[in-house]
Motif scaffolding. Structure first.
Motif, PDB file in Angstrom:
ATOM      1  N   ALA A 127       0.836  -1.213   0.000  1.00 45.45           N
ATOM      2  CA  ALA A 127       0.000   0.000   0.000  1.00 45.45           C
ATOM      3  C   ALA A 127       0.866   1.256   0.000  1.00 45.45           C
ATOM      4  CB  ALA A 127      -0.938  -0.005   1.204  1.00 45.45           C
ATOM      5  N   LEU A 128       1.908   1.258   0.827  1.00 51.38           N
ATOM      6  CA  LEU A 128       2.773   2.432   0.902  1.00 51.38           C
ATOM      7  C   LEU A 128       3.544   2.632  -0.401  1.00 51.38           C
ATOM      8  CD1 LEU A 128       3.625   4.749   2.718  1.00 51.38           C
ATOM      9  CD2 LEU A 128       5.468   3.314   3.575  1.00 51.38           C
ATOM     10  N   SER A 129       4.042   1.550  -0.968  1.00 51.05           N
ATOM     11  CA  SER A 129       4.766   1.656  -2.246  1.00 51.05           C
ATOM     12  C   SER A 129       3.865   2.207  -3.345  1.00 51.05           C
ATOM     13  CB  SER A 129       5.313   0.292  -2.670  1.00 51.05           C
ATOM     14  OG  SER A 129       6.297  -0.125  -1.772  1.00 51.05           O
ATOM     15  N   ALA A 130       2.622   1.711  -3.408  1.00 53.86           N
ATOM     16  CA  ALA A 130       1.681   2.182  -4.424  1.00 53.86           C
ATOM     17  C   ALA A 130       1.343   3.653  -4.210  1.00 53.86           C
ATOM     18  CB  ALA A 130       0.410   1.334  -4.396  1.00 53.86           C
ATOM     19  N   ALA A 131       1.148   4.049  -2.957  1.00 52.89           N
ATOM     20  CA  ALA A 131       0.817   5.444  -2.654  1.00 52.89           C
ATOM     21  C   ALA A 131       1.979   6.366  -3.023  1.00 52.89           C
ATOM     22  CB  ALA A 131       0.450   5.590  -1.181  1.00 52.89           C
ATOM     23  N   HIS A 132       3.197   5.957  -2.672  1.00 51.33           N
ATOM     24  CA  HIS A 132       4.373   6.761  -3.037  1.00 51.33           C
ATOM     25  C   HIS A 132       4.499   6.889  -4.552  1.00 51.33           C
ATOM     26  CE1 HIS A 132       6.510   7.878   0.616  1.00 51.33           C
ATOM     27  NE2 HIS A 132       6.293   6.668   1.112  1.00 51.33           N
ATOM     28  N   ALA A 133       4.288   5.787  -5.263  1.00 52.40           N
ATOM     29  CA  ALA A 133       4.401   5.814  -6.722  1.00 52.40           C
ATOM     30  C   ALA A 133       3.358   6.756  -7.324  1.00 52.40           C
ATOM     31  CB  ALA A 133       4.248   4.406  -7.286  1.00 52.40           C
ATOM     32  N   ALA A 134       2.136   6.716  -6.819  1.00 51.23           N
ATOM     33  CA  ALA A 134       1.087   7.600  -7.337  1.00 51.23           C
ATOM     34  C   ALA A 134       1.440   9.067  -7.066  1.00 51.23           C
ATOM     35  CB  ALA A 134      -0.260   7.245  -6.699  1.00 51.23           C
ATOM     36  N   TYR A 135       1.943   9.332  -5.889  1.00 56.99           N
ATOM     37  CA  TYR A 135       2.315  10.698  -5.527  1.00 56.99           C
ATOM     38  C   TYR A 135       3.457  11.196  -6.421  1.00 56.99           C
ATOM     39  CZ  TYR A 135       3.765  14.773  -2.889  1.00 56.99           C
ATOM     40  OH  TYR A 135       4.101  16.050  -2.541  1.00 56.99           O
ATOM     41  N   GLU A 136       4.504  10.390  -6.550  1.00 53.11           N
ATOM     42  CA  GLU A 136       5.651  10.799  -7.373  1.00 53.11           C
ATOM     43  C   GLU A 136       5.253  10.979  -8.831  1.00 53.11           C
ATOM     44  OE1 GLU A 136       9.410   8.814  -6.755  1.00 53.11           O
ATOM     45  OE2 GLU A 136       8.912   8.503  -4.640  1.00 53.11           O
ATOM     46  N   SER A 137       4.341  10.139  -9.316  1.00 50.48           N
ATOM     47  CA  SER A 137       3.875  10.271 -10.692  1.00 50.48           C
ATOM     48  C   SER A 137       3.124  11.589 -10.882  1.00 50.48           C
ATOM     49  CB  SER A 137       2.959   9.090 -11.035  1.00 50.48           C
ATOM     50  OG  SER A 137       2.403   9.257 -12.304  1.00 50.48           O
ATOM     51  N   ARG A 138       2.332  11.962  -9.901  1.00 47.04           N
ATOM     52  CA  ARG A 138       1.539  13.199 -10.011  1.00 47.04           C
ATOM     53  C   ARG A 138       2.382  14.462  -9.829  1.00 47.04           C
ATOM     54  NH1 ARG A 138      -2.475  16.419 -10.380  1.00 47.04           N
ATOM     55  NH2 ARG A 138      -3.540  17.503  -8.679  1.00 47.04           N
ATOM     56  N   PHE A 139       3.298  14.442  -8.853  1.00 54.73           N
ATOM     57  CA  PHE A 139       4.007  15.675  -8.505  1.00 54.73           C
ATOM     58  C   PHE A 139       5.487  15.687  -8.895  1.00 54.73           C
ATOM     59  CE2 PHE A 139       0.419  15.548  -5.483  1.00 54.73           C
ATOM     60  CZ  PHE A 139      -0.237  16.683  -5.922  1.00 54.73           C
ATOM     61  N   GLY A 140       6.047  14.555  -9.266  1.00 53.24           N
ATOM     62  CA  GLY A 140       7.424  14.517  -9.746  1.00 53.24           C
ATOM     63  C   GLY A 140       8.496  14.546  -8.672  1.00 53.24           C
ATOM     64  N   HIS A 141       8.126  14.327  -7.427  1.00 53.23           N
ATOM     65  CA  HIS A 141       9.118  14.282  -6.349  1.00 53.23           C
ATOM     66  C   HIS A 141       8.610  13.395  -5.222  1.00 53.23           C
ATOM     67  CE1 HIS A 141       6.708  17.001  -3.855  1.00 53.23           C
ATOM     68  NE2 HIS A 141       6.543  17.742  -4.943  1.00 53.23           N
ATOM     69  N   VAL A 142       9.522  13.065  -4.325  1.00 54.93           N
ATOM     70  CA  VAL A 142       9.209  12.205  -3.198  1.00 54.93           C
ATOM     71  C   VAL A 142       8.223  12.906  -2.252  1.00 54.93           C
ATOM     72  CG1 VAL A 142      11.137  12.974  -1.753  1.00 54.93           C
ATOM     73  CG2 VAL A 142      10.273  10.671  -1.482  1.00 54.93           C
ATOM     74  N   PHE A 143       7.374  12.126  -1.632  1.00 54.39           N
ATOM     75  CA  PHE A 143       6.420  12.630  -0.642  1.00 54.39           C
ATOM     76  C   PHE A 143       7.149  12.855   0.673  1.00 54.39           C
ATOM     77  CE2 PHE A 143       3.539  11.667   2.910  1.00 54.39           C
ATOM     78  CZ  PHE A 143       2.528  12.590   2.676  1.00 54.39           C
ATOM     79  N   VAL A 144       6.958  14.026   1.285  1.00 58.51           N
ATOM     80  CA  VAL A 144       7.548  14.300   2.594  1.00 58.51           C
ATOM     81  C   VAL A 144       6.448  14.691   3.564  1.00 58.51           C
ATOM     82  CG1 VAL A 144       9.874  14.925   1.810  1.00 58.51           C
ATOM     83  CG2 VAL A 144       8.119  16.685   1.971  1.00 58.51           C
ATOM     84  N   ILE A 145       6.606  14.210   4.782  1.00 59.85           N
ATOM     85  CA  ILE A 145       5.676  14.552   5.848  1.00 59.85           C
ATOM     86  C   ILE A 145       6.447  14.480   7.157  1.00 59.85           C
ATOM     87  CG2 ILE A 145       4.874  12.170   6.134  1.00 59.85           C
ATOM     88  CD1 ILE A 145       2.062  13.349   6.722  1.00 59.85           C
ATOM     89  N   CYS A 146       6.202  15.431   8.017  1.00 60.35           N
ATOM     90  CA  CYS A 146       6.851  15.450   9.324  1.00 60.35           C
ATOM     91  C   CYS A 146       5.997  14.622  10.283  1.00 60.35           C
ATOM     92  CB  CYS A 146       6.984  16.881   9.824  1.00 60.35           C
ATOM     93  SG  CYS A 146       7.809  16.975  11.425  1.00 60.35           S
ATOM     94  N   LEU A 147       6.616  13.616  10.874  1.00 65.60           N
ATOM     95  CA  LEU A 147       5.921  12.724  11.803  1.00 65.60           C
ATOM     96  C   LEU A 147       6.426  12.894  13.231  1.00 65.60           C
ATOM     97  CD1 LEU A 147       5.941   9.527   9.565  1.00 65.60           C
ATOM     98  CD2 LEU A 147       4.012  11.071   9.977  1.00 65.60           C
ATOM     99  N   ASP A 148       7.034  14.037  13.534  1.00 64.62           N
ATOM    100  CA  ASP A 148       7.599  14.246  14.866  1.00 64.62           C
ATOM    101  C   ASP A 148       6.569  14.114  15.973  1.00 64.62           C
ATOM    102  OD1 ASP A 148      10.080  14.594  13.776  1.00 64.62           O
ATOM    103  OD2 ASP A 148      10.138  16.769  14.051  1.00 64.62           O
ATOM    104  N   ASP A 149       5.321  14.470  15.693  1.00 64.68           N
ATOM    105  CA  ASP A 149       4.295  14.403  16.730  1.00 64.68           C
ATOM    106  C   ASP A 149       3.432  13.145  16.637  1.00 64.68           C
ATOM    107  OD1 ASP A 149       3.032  15.095  14.373  1.00 64.68           O
ATOM    108  OD2 ASP A 149       1.771  16.645  15.268  1.00 64.68           O
ATOM    109  N   ALA A 150       3.826  12.198  15.796  1.00 63.16           N
ATOM    110  CA  ALA A 150       3.052  10.962  15.629  1.00 63.16           C
ATOM    111  C   ALA A 150       3.640   9.847  16.485  1.00 63.16           C
ATOM    112  CB  ALA A 150       3.046  10.531  14.164  1.00 63.16           C
ATOM    113  N   ALA A 151       2.775   9.113  17.121  1.00 59.13           N
ATOM    114  CA  ALA A 151       3.221   7.929  17.857  1.00 59.13           C
ATOM    115  C   ALA A 151       3.693   6.895  16.840  1.00 59.13           C
ATOM    116  CB  ALA A 151       2.070   7.367  18.685  1.00 59.13           C
ATOM    117  N   PRO A 152       4.702   6.088  17.187  1.00 56.94           N
ATOM    118  CA  PRO A 152       5.216   5.117  16.221  1.00 56.94           C
ATOM    119  C   PRO A 152       4.132   4.230  15.596  1.00 56.94           C
ATOM    120  CG  PRO A 152       6.636   5.191  18.152  1.00 56.94           C
ATOM    121  CD  PRO A 152       5.445   6.057  18.450  1.00 56.94           C
ATOM    122  N   GLY A 153       3.147   3.855  16.348  1.00 58.05           N
ATOM    123  CA  GLY A 153       2.083   3.010  15.815  1.00 58.05           C
ATOM    124  C   GLY A 153       1.153   3.730  14.854  1.00 58.05           C
TER     125      GLY A 153
END
Length: 181
Positions: free
Chosen positions: A104-130
């Motif tokens: 699922a993550l690989s497919a989502a990354h591929a769709a994002y990169e195809s649409r925007f032409g770069h890697v998806f970035v998100i800050c997860l500093d405030d997210a619990a590991p789970g």
């Protein structure tokens, strides 16, 4: 004369007790320019951003450093953002994640990169590991609906947030890699 050798006297400090070890921020402020820029590039891959943050040293406290980093982030040009994005890597899944999650993550990354032409970035500093995987997937899915201009702004803000967290970790724990997420 005794058969025991005399030990040399311990040197005494003229100023009294040993000086306290410098803090991470003090070390950062005193680091040579080229080393500071190299460390800063682990926080944000834009050379212009790293030079600008390094050039404004010394910083009196972490808040001043983070404010300068934010200001430098807001001034990034599209080529600066592209340079920073080229240094980013895909989100790493936690150990034990199911194969379906990887797919699922690989497919989502591929769709994002195809649409925007770069890697998806998100800050997860405030997210619990789970919660990290769910936050990444939800973030990609929601941001796929953005138009390219809107996504550029969101991406630049996520890069700024990532740089803040990495910079804070760099100053607090200078021996740890700033990129640790």
């Amino acid at each position: 004369m005794s058969g025991t050798p005399e030990l040399p006297a311990q040197p005494r400090s003229a100023s009294g007790p040993a000086a306290p070890r410098p803090t991470g921020l003090e070390r950062f402020n005193d680091t040579p320019d080229d080393e500071a820029e190299r460390d800063l590039l682990h926080c944000c891959g834009s050379h212009r951003w790293a030079r600008r943050v390094a050039d404004h040293r010394p910083y009196p406290d972490l808040d001043a450093l983070l404010a300068a980093a934010d200001e430098a982030s807001y001034d990034l040009t599209p080529p600066d953002v592209a340079e920073a994005l080229a240094c980013e890597s895909l989100t790493v899944l936690p150990d034990g994640a199911y194969s379906a999650a990887h797919t699922a993550l690989s497919a989502a990354h591929a769709a994002y990169e195809s649409r925007f032409g770069h890697v998806f970035v998100i800050c997860l500093d405030d997210a619990a590991p789970g919660e990290a995987l769910d936050r990444v997937l939800a973030g990609i899915r929601s941001r796929l609906a953005n138009d390219p201009d809107e996504e550029r702004a969101v991406t630049a803000d996520e890069l700024r947030r990532l740089a803040r967290g990495r910079l804070s970790r760099l100053v607090r724990h200078p021996l740890c890699p700033a990129r640790a997420r």
